[in-house]
Design a protein around this motif. Structure first.
Motif, PDB file in Angstrom:
ATOM      1  N   ALA A  18       0.773  -1.173   0.046  1.00 62.92           N
ATOM      2  CA  ALA A  18       0.023  -0.010   0.109  1.00 62.92           C
ATOM      3  C   ALA A  18       0.617   1.152  -0.095  1.00 62.92           C
ATOM      4  O   ALA A  18       0.499   1.986  -0.588  1.00 62.92           O
ATOM      5  CB  ALA A  18      -1.208   0.010   1.183  1.00 62.92           C
ATOM      6  N   ASP A  19       1.936   1.080   0.846  1.00 63.33           N
ATOM      7  CA  ASP A  19       2.841   2.643   0.778  1.00 63.33           C
ATOM      8  C   ASP A  19       3.589   2.522  -0.502  1.00 63.33           C
ATOM      9  O   ASP A  19       3.694   3.633  -1.058  1.00 63.33           O
ATOM     10  CB  ASP A  19       3.947   2.192   1.797  1.00 63.33           C
ATOM     11  N   LEU A  20       3.768   1.365  -1.351  1.00 62.52           N
ATOM     12  CA  LEU A  20       4.517   1.635  -2.555  1.00 62.52           C
ATOM     13  C   LEU A  20       3.274   2.382  -3.510  1.00 62.52           C
ATOM     14  O   LEU A  20       3.737   3.160  -4.339  1.00 62.52           O
ATOM     15  CB  LEU A  20       4.971   0.180  -3.003  1.00 62.52           C
ATOM     16  N   GLY A  21       2.216   1.719  -3.603  1.00 62.38           N
ATOM     17  CA  GLY A  21       1.144   2.321  -4.385  1.00 62.38           C
ATOM     18  C   GLY A  21       0.960   3.722  -4.168  1.00 62.38           C
ATOM     19  O   GLY A  21       0.706   4.403  -4.966  1.00 62.38           O
ATOM     20  N   GLU A  22       0.912   4.006  -2.955  1.00 59.58           N
ATOM     21  CA  GLU A  22       0.686   5.664  -2.444  1.00 59.58           C
ATOM     22  C   GLU A  22       1.870   6.479  -3.159  1.00 59.58           C
ATOM     23  O   GLU A  22       1.623   7.472  -3.505  1.00 59.58           O
ATOM     24  CB  GLU A  22       0.395   5.718  -0.906  1.00 59.58           C
ATOM     25  N   ILE A  23       3.013   6.068  -2.932  1.00 64.35           N
ATOM     26  CA  ILE A  23       4.176   6.588  -3.266  1.00 64.35           C
ATOM     27  C   ILE A  23       4.169   6.845  -4.807  1.00 64.35           C
ATOM     28  O   ILE A  23       4.202   7.963  -5.380  1.00 64.35           O
ATOM     29  CB  ILE A  23       5.456   5.989  -2.832  1.00 64.35           C
ATOM     30  N   GLY A  24       3.803   5.611  -5.421  1.00 62.34           N
ATOM     31  CA  GLY A  24       3.431   5.916  -6.989  1.00 62.34           C
ATOM     32  C   GLY A  24       2.424   6.695  -7.483  1.00 62.34           C
ATOM     33  O   GLY A  24       2.866   7.462  -8.315  1.00 62.34           O
ATOM     34  N   ASP A  25       1.456   6.599  -6.665  1.00 62.12           N
ATOM     35  CA  ASP A  25       0.248   7.836  -7.075  1.00 62.12           C
ATOM     36  C   ASP A  25       0.935   9.103  -6.690  1.00 62.12           C
ATOM     37  O   ASP A  25       0.607   9.998  -7.773  1.00 62.12           O
ATOM     38  CB  ASP A  25      -1.003   7.536  -6.458  1.00 62.12           C
ATOM     39  N   GLN A  32       7.333  -1.377  -8.478  1.00 66.26           N
ATOM     40  CA  GLN A  32       6.948  -2.851  -8.413  1.00 66.26           C
ATOM     41  C   GLN A  32       8.172  -3.260  -7.807  1.00 66.26           C
ATOM     42  O   GLN A  32       9.431  -3.158  -8.138  1.00 66.26           O
ATOM     43  CB  GLN A  32       6.784  -3.742  -9.823  1.00 66.26           C
ATOM     44  N   ALA A  33       8.128  -3.911  -6.335  1.00 66.20           N
ATOM     45  CA  ALA A  33       9.207  -4.746  -5.745  1.00 66.20           C
ATOM     46  C   ALA A  33       9.570  -6.254  -6.097  1.00 66.20           C
ATOM     47  O   ALA A  33       8.452  -6.670  -6.054  1.00 66.20           O
ATOM     48  CB  ALA A  33       9.078  -4.260  -4.541  1.00 66.20           C
ATOM     49  N   PHE A  34      10.688  -6.611  -6.405  1.00 65.66           N
ATOM     50  CA  PHE A  34      10.782  -7.803  -6.750  1.00 65.66           C
ATOM     51  C   PHE A  34      12.013  -8.385  -5.729  1.00 65.66           C
ATOM     52  O   PHE A  34      12.636  -7.809  -5.378  1.00 65.66           O
ATOM     53  CB  PHE A  34      11.701  -8.093  -8.211  1.00 65.66           C
ATOM     54  N   ALA A  95      16.176  -6.952  -2.698  1.00 68.31           N
ATOM     55  CA  ALA A  95      15.243  -6.531  -3.532  1.00 68.31           C
ATOM     56  C   ALA A  95      15.678  -5.924  -4.581  1.00 68.31           C
ATOM     57  O   ALA A  95      16.836  -5.156  -4.364  1.00 68.31           O
ATOM     58  CB  ALA A  95      14.131  -6.019  -2.450  1.00 68.31           C
ATOM     59  N   ILE A  96      14.676  -5.564  -5.584  1.00 70.27           N
ATOM     60  CA  ILE A  96      15.126  -4.786  -6.744  1.00 70.27           C
ATOM     61  C   ILE A  96      13.772  -3.995  -6.692  1.00 70.27           C
ATOM     62  O   ILE A  96      12.606  -4.869  -7.095  1.00 70.27           O
ATOM     63  CB  ILE A  96      15.538  -5.550  -7.949  1.00 70.27           C
ATOM     64  N   VAL A  97      13.827  -2.766  -6.544  1.00 69.46           N
ATOM     65  CA  VAL A  97      12.197  -1.946  -6.741  1.00 69.46           C
ATOM     66  C   VAL A  97      12.342  -1.268  -8.014  1.00 69.46           C
ATOM     67  O   VAL A  97      13.257  -0.317  -8.262  1.00 69.46           O
ATOM     68  CB  VAL A  97      12.183  -1.235  -5.474  1.00 69.46           C
ATOM     69  N   LEU A  98      11.663  -1.643  -8.964  1.00 72.56           N
ATOM     70  CA  LEU A  98      11.341  -0.919 -10.119  1.00 72.56           C
ATOM     71  C   LEU A  98      10.639   0.425  -9.936  1.00 72.56           C
ATOM     72  O   LEU A  98       9.418   0.170  -9.375  1.00 72.56           O
ATOM     73  CB  LEU A  98      10.837  -1.881 -11.186  1.00 72.56           C
ATOM     74  N   VAL A  99      10.893   1.424 -10.559  1.00 72.52           N
ATOM     75  CA  VAL A  99      10.542   2.733 -10.568  1.00 72.52           C
ATOM     76  C   VAL A  99      10.228   3.314 -11.924  1.00 72.52           C
ATOM     77  O   VAL A  99      11.371   3.432 -12.579  1.00 72.52           O
ATOM     78  CB  VAL A  99      10.806   3.936  -9.471  1.00 72.52           C
ATOM     79  N   ILE A 111      12.000   7.273  -5.483  1.00 75.16           N
ATOM     80  CA  ILE A 111      12.897   6.552  -5.063  1.00 75.16           C
ATOM     81  C   ILE A 111      13.376   6.983  -3.456  1.00 75.16           C
ATOM     82  O   ILE A 111      13.458   6.318  -2.391  1.00 75.16           O
ATOM     83  CB  ILE A 111      14.059   6.189  -5.468  1.00 75.16           C
ATOM     84  N   GLU A 112      13.512   8.309  -3.386  1.00 82.98           N
ATOM     85  CA  GLU A 112      13.910   9.058  -2.071  1.00 82.98           C
ATOM     86  C   GLU A 112      12.611   8.616  -0.987  1.00 82.98           C
ATOM     87  O   GLU A 112      12.871   8.359   0.183  1.00 82.98           O
ATOM     88  CB  GLU A 112      13.756  10.575  -2.166  1.00 82.98           C
ATOM     89  N   ALA A 113      11.373   8.542  -1.541  1.00 83.42           N
ATOM     90  CA  ALA A 113      10.159   8.427  -0.565  1.00 83.42           C
ATOM     91  C   ALA A 113      10.265   6.652  -0.252  1.00 83.42           C
ATOM     92  O   ALA A 113      10.008   6.500   0.941  1.00 83.42           O
ATOM     93  CB  ALA A 113       8.786   8.406  -1.326  1.00 83.42           C
ATOM     94  N   ILE A 114      10.691   5.929  -1.287  1.00 84.54           N
ATOM     95  CA  ILE A 114      11.033   4.629  -0.813  1.00 84.54           C
ATOM     96  C   ILE A 114      12.118   4.373   0.230  1.00 84.54           C
ATOM     97  O   ILE A 114      11.873   3.736   1.196  1.00 84.54           O
ATOM     98  CB  ILE A 114      10.890   3.511  -1.970  1.00 84.54           C
ATOM     99  N   GLU A 115      13.050   5.081  -0.003  1.00 83.34           N
ATOM    100  CA  GLU A 115      14.117   5.129   1.074  1.00 83.34           C
ATOM    101  C   GLU A 115      13.789   5.569   2.458  1.00 83.34           C
ATOM    102  O   GLU A 115      14.502   5.366   3.390  1.00 83.34           O
ATOM    103  CB  GLU A 115      15.410   5.714   0.420  1.00 83.34           C
ATOM    104  N   ALA A 116      12.889   6.250   2.379  1.00 84.03           N
ATOM    105  CA  ALA A 116      12.230   6.698   3.810  1.00 84.03           C
ATOM    106  C   ALA A 116      11.559   5.895   4.431  1.00 84.03           C
ATOM    107  O   ALA A 116      11.126   6.011   5.678  1.00 84.03           O
ATOM    108  CB  ALA A 116      11.761   8.232   3.431  1.00 84.03           C
TER     109      ALA A 116
END
Length: 168
Positions: A18-25, A32-34, A95-99, A111-116
């Protein structure tokens, strides 16, 4: 497309997704995280994006969400449940997080938001080390197939991505 190679510690997978989806939006990106064990190389994910986007443009996509469609192609599977094996899970993950967004600025901000996020532990090179046995098992690449060609393992994985398009 930008890739964040890292180590994650995920307590609650649903919350993390959900956090990834919110950051993406928020940043106009697809995220997508792999699990890094199942990614052959950067080109593997680039091909998955290209095929997913083509399927969406043609109205042939299986998933409603672009990130999930990319996961399906990266995994070389049409069943979402089976493709999810390639995603991250609760606990420690290499992991590999595709942005993927329309601009480098959007991707960098995402990416900065994911790192936070609390789940982000540290940067870690994950594309450098691959386990051929894991990749062969996940993508059903046999010893006989490898012996019959001089193609690299990465090329054979990318072939599985392409075959998904043919097998529809």
């Amino acid at each position: 497309m930008d890739l964040l190679e890292c180590r994650l510690a995920i307590d609650d997978l649903d919350s993390f997704v959900a956090d990834l989806g919110e950051i993406g939006d928020r940043h106009g990106t697809t995220i997508q995280a792999f699990d890094a064990r199942y990614v052959a190389d950067r080109r593997h994910l680039e091909r998955a994006i290209a095929f997913a986007d083509r399927a969406i443009e043609r109205g042939e996509n299986v998933a409603r969400d672009r990130a999930v469609e990319i996961l399906l192609y990266a995994a070389g599977r049409r069943q979402i449940d089976r493709a999810l094996e390639m995603g991250v899970s609760e606990g420690e993950n290499r992991a590999i997080v595709l942005v993927d967004g329309d601009s480098d600025e959007d991707e960098t901000a995402a990416i900065e938001a994911i790192e936070a996020l609390d789940a982000f532990v540290e940067h870690e090179s994950t594309l450098e080390t691959r386990d051929p046995e894991t990749l062969c098992e996940f993508f059903d690449i046999t010893d006989a197939e490898r012996a019959a060609t001089d193609a690299s393992l990465s090329a054979l994985v990318r072939e599985r991505v392409a075959l998904l398009e043919v097998e529809k």
